[in-house]
Design an enzyme around this catalytic site. Structure first.
Site, PDB file in Angstrom:
ATOM      1  N   LYS A 164      19.720 -21.745  -1.114  1.00  0.00           N
ATOM      2  CA  LYS A 164      19.895 -22.231  -2.491  1.00  0.00           C
ATOM      3  C   LYS A 164      20.540 -21.152  -3.363  1.00  0.00           C
ATOM      4  CE  LYS A 164      19.266 -24.980  -6.089  1.00  0.00           C
ATOM      5  NZ  LYS A 164      19.002 -24.151  -7.258  1.00  0.00           N
ATOM      6  N   HIS A 167      24.159 -21.221  -2.613  1.00  0.00           N
ATOM      7  CA  HIS A 167      24.659 -22.441  -3.261  1.00  0.00           C
ATOM      8  C   HIS A 167      24.934 -22.184  -4.735  1.00  0.00           C
ATOM      9  CE1 HIS A 167      23.661 -25.912  -5.851  1.00  0.00           C
ATOM     10  NE2 HIS A 167      24.214 -26.683  -4.931  1.00  0.00           N
ATOM     11  N   ASN A 168      24.002 -21.530  -5.415  1.00  0.00           N
ATOM     12  CA  ASN A 168      24.176 -21.272  -6.837  1.00  0.00           C
ATOM     13  C   ASN A 168      25.271 -20.249  -7.099  1.00  0.00           C
ATOM     14  OD1 ASN A 168      22.046 -23.031  -7.130  1.00  0.00           O
ATOM     15  ND2 ASN A 168      20.950 -21.762  -8.585  1.00  0.00           N
ATOM     16  N   GLU A 171      28.364 -22.151  -6.951  1.00  0.00           N
ATOM     17  CA  GLU A 171      28.423 -22.947  -8.185  1.00  0.00           C
ATOM     18  C   GLU A 171      28.966 -22.108  -9.346  1.00  0.00           C
ATOM     19  OE1 GLU A 171      24.863 -23.965 -11.014  1.00  0.00           O
ATOM     20  OE2 GLU A 171      24.812 -25.327  -9.295  1.00  0.00           O
TER      21      GLU A 171
END
Length: 292
Positions: A164, A167-168, A171
């Site tokens: 995660k 992922h961020n 992003e």
């Protein structure tokens, strides 16, 4: 299935509703009594049937540590704790060890979906021992989007939050690229409607994405973003991503630059740009702007 859920804010509250819609029982606790189904963590645990599963959705760091510590005194061997917040993966390893010494299982779950998760489902990246993860499968199925994707058992404890985190970081970089393109389009006189250019990219282009759709939503509400201040906070996960890259000697120039751009947004009068302006004046005689 029965689940205890701690933290009923924007994410946790919607997660409780989505799980309930799937037919499961959720007993929630929040410091706001208007949101809670229990008045304390002790009452929450008492309302759950053994073996218990308690999902924690509170801010990373001290808040999560405090809840995990208290659950360690309330739960019994065979129970399982899930940390679904944005904790650092190294904290997961610590929590798993502390709870494991008491016979309590631990699973870390990176959750993505934001305020749209209730409607669209949540992407889940999970870390932990197979026996603990499989026990939670009905809850993961309730939370994930419809279809074959949106859930992965990424590996051992810490793997969910590490995934995660990356992922961020991605992003961050994607948002920065859209922001830079938007600013450049706004700058030139030849483009009549930047909003409609962004809208035209939503179909058929290689840069179409949900983030692009959200950018169009924002421009529909405020075409030139005149109502917003140019300030962007960071959750901490971008920093952790860059730190992990350094520790593993992995080059992340784009993600790193996007993180530093967040920092730059907080400076109304950038000290660095003062030095750049001074140097340009010294070596090239370039004009400088005085505050006066």
């Amino acid at each position: 299935m029965q689940l205890g859920l701690i933290g009923l804010g924007k994410m946790g509250g919607n997660m409780r509703e989505r799980i309930r819609r799937a037919g499961h029982t959720v007993i929630g606790y929040d410091r706001n009594p208007d949101l809670s189904d229990a008045t304390s963590l002790a009452e929450l645990v008492d309302k759950l049937e053994a073996p218990r599963v308690v999902w924690v959705m509170v801010p990373a760091g001290a808040a999560t540590q405090s809840v995990v510590d208290e659950l360690g005194t309330l739960l019994s061997p065979g129970d399982t704790v899930v940390d679904g917040g944005n904790s650092r993966w190294t904290d997961d390893e610590k929590h798993a060890e502390e709870l494991g010494a008491k016979g309590i299982g631990f699973v870390d779950a990176g959750v993505s979906g934001g305020v749209w998760g209730l409607q669209n489902g949540y992407a889940l990246m999970v870390g932990g021992d197979k026996e603990h993860v499989e026990r939670l499968h009905p809850i993961f199925e309730a939370l994930k989007p419809e279809g074959p994707y949106g859930y992965v058992h990424a590996g051992k404890v810490g793997a969910g939050h590490f995934s995660k985190m990356v992922h961020n970081g991605i992003e961050y970089a994607m948002m920065q690229a859209y922001a830079e393109g938007w600013e450049l389009l706004e700058k030139v006189a030849s483009v009549d409607s930047v909003r409609e250019v962004f809208r035209s990219w939503q179909d058929g282009t290689v840069i179409r994405s949900w983030l692009l759709d959200l950018a169009v939503n924002a421009l529909d509400a405020d075409e030139h973003l005149d109502k917003l201040k140019g300030f962007a906070q960071d959750s901490g996960e971008g920093r952790w991503t860059v730190e992990a890259a350094i520790a593993n000697a992995v080059p992340l120039p784009t993600i790193t630059a996007s993180l530093f751009a967040r920092f730059a947004s907080r400076q109304d009068d950038s000290p660095q740009m003062k030095m750049v302006a001074a140097l340009r004046n010294q070596f090239g005689g370039h004009a400088v702007e005085s505050k006066e």
